[in-house]
Scaffold this active site. Structure first.
Site, mmCIF file in Angstrom:
data_model
loop_
_atom_site.group_PDB
_atom_site.id
_atom_site.type_symbol
_atom_site.label_atom_id
_atom_site.label_comp_id
_atom_site.label_asym_id
_atom_site.label_seq_id
_atom_site.Cartn_x
_atom_site.Cartn_y
_atom_site.Cartn_z
ATOM 1 N N LYS A 60 63.328 5.073 22.803
ATOM 2 C CA LYS A 60 62.765 4.192 21.777
ATOM 3 C C LYS A 60 63.356 2.808 21.825
ATOM 4 O O LYS A 60 62.713 1.830 21.473
ATOM 5 C CB LYS A 60 62.961 4.800 20.378
ATOM 6 C CG LYS A 60 62.102 6.025 20.156
ATOM 7 C CD LYS A 60 62.031 6.383 18.700
ATOM 8 C CE LYS A 60 61.135 7.583 18.502
ATOM 9 N NZ LYS A 60 61.169 8.093 17.146
ATOM 10 N N LYS A 75 54.795 13.636 26.871
ATOM 11 C CA LYS A 75 54.370 14.362 25.666
ATOM 12 C C LYS A 75 53.389 13.509 24.842
ATOM 13 O O LYS A 75 53.433 12.273 24.895
ATOM 14 C CB LYS A 75 55.577 14.800 24.842
ATOM 15 C CG LYS A 75 56.270 13.676 24.162
ATOM 16 C CD LYS A 75 57.268 14.145 23.131
ATOM 17 C CE LYS A 75 57.888 12.916 22.530
ATOM 18 N NZ LYS A 75 58.109 12.760 21.189
ATOM 19 N N LYS A 127 53.011 9.762 18.899
ATOM 20 C CA LYS A 127 52.433 8.852 17.910
ATOM 21 C C LYS A 127 52.513 7.412 18.379
ATOM 22 O O LYS A 127 51.727 6.575 17.975
ATOM 23 C CB LYS A 127 53.253 8.931 16.611
ATOM 24 C CG LYS A 127 52.969 10.111 15.753
ATOM 25 C CD LYS A 127 53.760 9.945 14.458
ATOM 26 C CE LYS A 127 54.500 11.207 14.118
ATOM 27 N NZ LYS A 127 55.674 11.013 13.276
HETATM 28 P P1 TYM Z 1 58.341 13.239 14.408
HETATM 29 O O1 TYM Z 1 57.815 12.590 13.175
HETATM 30 O O2 TYM Z 1 58.364 12.449 15.664
HETATM 31 O O3 TYM Z 1 57.519 14.558 14.728
HETATM 32 C C1 TYM Z 1 57.323 15.581 13.765
HETATM 33 C C2 TYM Z 1 57.433 16.934 14.451
HETATM 34 O O4 TYM Z 1 56.466 17.048 15.511
HETATM 35 C C3 TYM Z 1 57.092 17.497 16.707
HETATM 36 N N1 TYM Z 1 56.387 16.931 17.857
HETATM 37 C C4 TYM Z 1 55.782 17.643 18.812
HETATM 38 N N2 TYM Z 1 55.648 18.958 19.000
HETATM 39 C C5 TYM Z 1 54.943 19.367 20.084
HETATM 40 N N3 TYM Z 1 54.360 18.536 20.975
HETATM 41 C C6 TYM Z 1 54.462 17.196 20.817
HETATM 42 N N4 TYM Z 1 53.882 16.375 21.680
HETATM 43 C C7 TYM Z 1 55.198 16.702 19.704
HETATM 44 N N5 TYM Z 1 55.491 15.458 19.256
HETATM 45 C C8 TYM Z 1 56.218 15.612 18.135
HETATM 46 C C9 TYM Z 1 58.517 16.981 16.586
HETATM 47 O O5 TYM Z 1 59.397 17.721 17.402
HETATM 48 C C10 TYM Z 1 58.798 17.177 15.115
HETATM 49 O O6 TYM Z 1 59.214 18.491 14.857
HETATM 50 N N6 TYM Z 1 63.319 13.148 13.994
HETATM 51 C C11 TYM Z 1 62.125 13.816 13.539
HETATM 52 C C12 TYM Z 1 61.964 13.804 12.025
HETATM 53 C C13 TYM Z 1 63.127 14.323 11.269
HETATM 54 C C14 TYM Z 1 63.504 15.680 11.143
HETATM 55 C C15 TYM Z 1 64.620 15.687 10.285
HETATM 56 C C16 TYM Z 1 63.006 16.868 11.670
HETATM 57 C C17 TYM Z 1 63.985 13.587 10.521
HETATM 58 N N7 TYM Z 1 64.888 14.418 9.938
HETATM 59 C C18 TYM Z 1 65.283 16.872 9.957
HETATM 60 C C19 TYM Z 1 63.669 18.045 11.329
HETATM 61 C C20 TYM Z 1 64.781 18.050 10.492
HETATM 62 C C21 TYM Z 1 60.919 13.111 14.136
HETATM 63 O O7 TYM Z 1 60.968 11.959 14.471
HETATM 64 O O8 TYM Z 1 59.777 13.863 14.138
#
Ligand code: TYM
Length: 325
Positions: free
Chosen positions: A112, A194, A197
């Site tokens: 990032k 992957k 977003k």
């Molecule tokens: P974020 O917002 O990027 O994504 C949310 C969730 O979606 C999963 N994910 C995917 N799973 C499968 N294939 C994909 N291509 C894919 N892209 C995203 C992510 O693994 C995530 O589970 N850091 C985290 C948010 C966060 C969080 C937390 C999660 C902040 N604090 C505490 C768990 C516990 C994030 O940026 O997710």
């Protein structure tokens, strides 16, 4: 006593089918067996520049998406991260427990920050520490996430173990829950990347709010591999990815999926996948529109109150063990 789950997503960009299959779908399935906390992590969002008006709107939109996907606010706690100030407070403390070296090894910072640490925000650098705070505040047992969060979960465990060793037993050590299938849904355009977003190529992702024509067009234009067989095969990542989406949305077994498409071409496969996806998203999209703002506010303020009652207990014990007040 039920074990606890904590998870969250950032209110940035549009949620896509990777977020749903890798995370949200599992939250919905697990919520009845665990005491669950699902957070909209708006403080994480500002580690990259955001338009304030857009962020505010997206934060509430994401709450609607959680609920429309099947998170039941009578069963689970749904809340906005910034409504519970303990997240930021614990993050400060854990920043002091984290080492520069271990954060420098986080691959998501490198991605990032686009390799330009000089210009990246300090918040982006300590992003995983805030994530660890989210999880540890709730004495979480299990964290359902996609594959890309695995390294952050390892850091969370390391920080918790270090704190417990230095200051006495305070945090429960959480386990990741990474689904065996669907933990890394790939881009429809570049199947070695992957689905994301932040991908500039919008045709690589199926967004949960895409209309039927857009879904159909994106699937029709998805890249495929050479050959004609529609099977799960690591050496053919594009078809495997599309078939994985079909498999998870229909609930058919992997064998059933393969035999269903035996002898059929990519054209037939893609039309069926498009139809299945459109029909899967239809009731979800309908529900997203149904939540009244007042109901949403009520759910979120009730959620924040419940979350605060748990988080404040943990923070109190952290402060007291460290000699802070
Ligand atoms: P974020 O917002 O990027 O994504 C949310 C969730 O979606 C999963 N994910 C995917 N799973 C499968 N294939 C994909 N291509 C894919 N892209 C995203 C992510 O693994 C995530 O589970 N850091 C985290 C948010 C966060 C969080 C937390 C999660 C902040 N604090 C505490 C768990 C516990 C994030 O940026 O997710």
């Amino acid at each position: 006593m039920k074990k606890r789950i904590f998870s969250g997503a950032q209110p940035t960009g549009e949620l896509h089918i990777g977020n749903y299959l890798g995370a949200l779908k599992n939250w919905v399935a697990l919520q009845h067996d665990y005491e669950s906390f699902f957070c909209i992590v708006n403080l994480h969002a500002v580690t990259l520049p955001q338009d304030p008006k857009v962020l505010k709107k997206k934060t509430l939109d994401l709450a609607r998406i959680y609920l429309a996907a099947g998170i039941d606010p009578e069963v689970s706690t749904v809340f906005i991260q910034s409504d519970v100030s303990e997240h930021a407070e614990l993050a400060w403390v854990l920043n002091c427990v984290s080492r520069m070296g271990e954060l420098e090894r986080m691959t998501q910072f490198k991605d990032k920050g686009r390799g330009n640490a000089e210009r990246a925000s300090v918040g982006l650098f300590t992003y995983p520490v805030l994530m660890a705070s989210d999880i540890l505040l709730y004495q979480t047992d299990l964290v359902p996430v996609g594959q890309d969060q695995k390294q952050h979960l390892e850091l969370t465990r390391d920080l918790a173990e270090r704190f417990n060793r230095d200051f006495g037993d305070t945090f429960r050590i959480p386990d990741p829950y990474i689904p065996p299938v669907g933990a890394a849904i790939m881009s429809l355009k570049e199947p070695d990347k992957k689905m994301s977003k932040s991908d500039e190529n919008l045709n690589g992702s199926i967004f949960l709010l895409d209309d039927p024509d857009t879904v159909t067009r994106k699937i029709r234009k998805a890249v495929t591999d050479s050959g004609t067989e529609i099977t799960f095969d690591e050496s053919r990542p594009a078809i495997t990815n599309l078939l994985t989406i079909y498999h998870l949305l229909t609930g058919k077994t992997a064998d059933e999926c393969e035999s269903h498409f035996e002898g059929k071409g990519y054209g037939v496969f893609k039309s069926e996948l498009a139809e299945v996806t459109v029909e899967y998203l239809r009731p979800f999209q309908q529900k997203v529109k149904e939540f009244e703002d007042g109901d949403l506010e009520r759910i979120l303020s009730g959620g924040a109150e419940k979350a605060r009652s748990v988080a404040s207990e943990t923070l109190k014990s952290v402060y007291s063990r460290m000699g802070i007040r």
